[in-house]
Design a protein around this motif. Structure first.
Motif, PDB file in Angstrom:
ATOM      1  N   PHE A 245      -9.413 -33.973  38.268  1.00 23.22           N
ATOM      2  CA  PHE A 245      -9.482 -32.577  37.311  1.00 23.22           C
ATOM      3  C   PHE A 245      -8.486 -31.624  37.905  1.00 23.22           C
ATOM      4  CE2 PHE A 245     -11.140 -28.101  37.343  1.00 23.22           C
ATOM      5  CZ  PHE A 245     -11.284 -27.952  36.042  1.00 23.22           C
ATOM      6  N   ILE A 246      -7.573 -31.244  37.223  1.00 23.40           N
ATOM      7  CA  ILE A 246      -6.547 -30.101  37.756  1.00 23.40           C
ATOM      8  C   ILE A 246      -6.945 -28.790  37.576  1.00 23.40           C
ATOM      9  CG2 ILE A 246      -4.255 -29.568  37.659  1.00 23.40           C
ATOM     10  CD1 ILE A 246      -3.591 -32.272  36.615  1.00 23.40           C
ATOM     11  N   TYR A 247      -7.103 -28.376  36.280  1.00 21.69           N
ATOM     12  CA  TYR A 247      -7.815 -27.239  36.034  1.00 21.69           C
ATOM     13  C   TYR A 247      -8.345 -27.112  34.677  1.00 21.69           C
ATOM     14  CZ  TYR A 247      -3.843 -25.436  33.005  1.00 21.69           C
ATOM     15  OH  TYR A 247      -2.634 -25.113  32.091  1.00 21.69           O
ATOM     16  N   ALA A 248      -9.008 -25.930  34.428  1.00 22.51           N
ATOM     17  CA  ALA A 248      -9.703 -25.656  32.817  1.00 22.51           C
ATOM     18  C   ALA A 248      -9.507 -24.354  32.647  1.00 22.51           C
ATOM     19  CB  ALA A 248     -11.164 -26.239  32.940  1.00 22.51           C
ATOM     20  N   LYS A 249      -9.196 -23.832  31.311  1.00 20.20           N
ATOM     21  CA  LYS A 249      -9.181 -22.635  30.875  1.00 20.20           C
ATOM     22  C   LYS A 249      -9.998 -22.289  29.401  1.00 20.20           C
ATOM     23  CE  LYS A 249      -4.594 -22.806  28.513  1.00 20.20           C
ATOM     24  NZ  LYS A 249      -3.473 -22.120  28.511  1.00 20.20           N
ATOM     25  N   ALA A 250     -10.588 -21.393  29.661  1.00 23.16           N
ATOM     26  CA  ALA A 250     -11.249 -20.827  28.274  1.00 23.16           C
ATOM     27  C   ALA A 250     -10.442 -20.379  27.117  1.00 23.16           C
ATOM     28  CB  ALA A 250     -12.300 -19.736  28.457  1.00 23.16           C
ATOM     29  N   GLU A 251     -10.630 -21.124  25.951  1.00 26.41           N
ATOM     30  CA  GLU A 251     -10.007 -20.646  24.800  1.00 26.41           C
ATOM     31  C   GLU A 251     -10.942 -20.316  23.595  1.00 26.41           C
ATOM     32  OE1 GLU A 251      -7.061 -19.991  24.053  1.00 26.41           O
ATOM     33  OE2 GLU A 251      -6.142 -20.320  25.936  1.00 26.41           O
ATOM     34  N   GLY A 252     -11.561 -19.178  23.737  1.00 22.17           N
ATOM     35  CA  GLY A 252     -12.719 -18.848  22.722  1.00 22.17           C
ATOM     36  C   GLY A 252     -14.118 -19.688  22.814  1.00 22.17           C
ATOM     37  N   ASN A 253     -14.274 -20.161  22.110  1.00 24.69           N
ATOM     38  CA  ASN A 253     -15.661 -21.157  22.371  1.00 24.69           C
ATOM     39  C   ASN A 253     -15.486 -22.508  22.879  1.00 24.69           C
ATOM     40  OD1 ASN A 253     -17.433 -19.040  21.195  1.00 24.69           O
ATOM     41  ND2 ASN A 253     -17.022 -19.831  18.938  1.00 24.69           N
ATOM     42  N   TYR A 254     -14.490 -22.683  23.051  1.00 23.12           N
ATOM     43  CA  TYR A 254     -13.755 -24.083  23.633  1.00 23.12           C
ATOM     44  C   TYR A 254     -13.063 -23.880  24.973  1.00 23.12           C
ATOM     45  CZ  TYR A 254     -13.864 -25.730  18.734  1.00 23.12           C
ATOM     46  OH  TYR A 254     -14.399 -25.994  17.483  1.00 23.12           O
TER      47      TYR A 254
END
Length: 304
Positions: free
Chosen positions: A210-219
């Motif tokens: 896992f490197i990173y995650a970002k929010a995109e609306g409901n996803y």
């Protein structure tokens, strides 16, 4: 003559470019939580003592419907209510506040000053016994007085604060970059199963990838290391939900309201007035560390 004209034209273009670059610089958004309360308190104290002690715009006690002390309280308190309302509206647009810039700060201040002048005009009947309260003359006077009190200070305050925040964050970013190391040792059992809002879309991955995650609306867009490249998954899951399911992995932290990252993938940290920008290994995109998350980020990246 043509050479001089060309020189002046180039100077004007350079000035416009410099001004545009200054206005487009990132700037911290202060109008939320405890910081907002501090700003409201400062505005009230400055406004009150400015009006009560200096009496800058002339005072005619014969026109007053109340003690001058309370008139100063009203004049100093009206911007607080207006700024609180502006802050509540802006809270509905997190993408705007996350991407706050110097020009947006100027627009906010100018809007606040204008609305304050209009409000002071509308309050004249409450404060003064004057048959001309609703005249065009007093409307202009209240607006101009508000601009005199507020606008001339704005460029100075913004410039000083911008430079102060940039110097501090750049210095700290340099220190963090120099101290970067494998913050947490990889764990042996790192395969994690993630439940999404759609049960049939449950998925698994190795938390060490896992490197990173970002929010995109409901996803959520989740970036994983795969063969030394950054591979993206898009899943219907809120960042809050994803964060909760990854909470046992202490090397995965939140650095922004819409960002989770693995501190073991940090390659370099740079600073600006809003906070930090993080360059991650195997990724071309940089991710932000916002002001509210700086303390926890510094703790995780410099511990050891």
């Amino acid at each position: 003559m043509d050479v001089n004209r060309c020189y002046r034209t180039n100077q004007k273009m350079d000035n416009k470019t410099s001004l545009s670059a200054f206005m487009d610089q990132p700037y911290p958004f202060y109008y939320e939580s405890r910081k907002l309360l501090e700003i409201l308190g400062i505005i009230f104290m400055i406004g009150f003592f400015f009006n009560f002690l200096l009496q800058p715009f002339g005072v005619n006690p014969d026109e007053h419907k109340m003690n001058y002390f309370w008139i100063c309280v009203i004049h100093s308190g009206s911007p607080l209510l207006l700024l609180s309302c502006i802050a509540l509206v802006l809270k509905l647009f997190p993408k705007t506040t996350d991407n706050w810039k110097v020009k947006k700060e100027f627009i906010l201040i100018l809007s606040l000053v204008l609305m304050t002048g209009i409000t002071q005009f509308l309050l004249r009947d409450v404060i003064y016994n004057n048959p001309d309260n609703w005249s065009w003359r007093y409307f202009k006077e209240e607006v101009i007085n508000s601009f005199i009190a507020g606008v001339f200070l704005a460029p100075v305050i913004i410039s000083i604060n911008l430079n102060r925040q940039q110097l501090r964050n750049k210095s700290n970013a340099h220190r963090i970059s120099a101290a970067i190391h494998e913050v947490k040792e990889p764990q042996s059992n790192t395969i994690v199963s993630i439940d999404t809002e759609v049960k049939s879309e449950k998925f698994s991955f190795d938390s060490n990838s896992f490197i990173y995650a970002k929010a995109e609306g409901n996803y959520a867009e989740i970036f994983l290391k795969k063969e030394n490249e950054c591979h993206k998954l898009t899943k219907r899951i809120s960042l809050k939900n994803l964060e909760a399911q990854l909470s046992s992995f202490t090397y995965i932290i939140k650095t922004h309201r819409s960002i989770l990252l693995n501190v073991n993938y940090i390659e370099n940290v740079s600073g600006n007035a809003q906070g930090y920008k993080v360059q991650l290994k195997n990724c071309t995109e940089t991710v932000p560390v916002s002001r509210n998350y700086i303390p926890s980020f510094e703790k995780e990246t410099t511990a050891g």
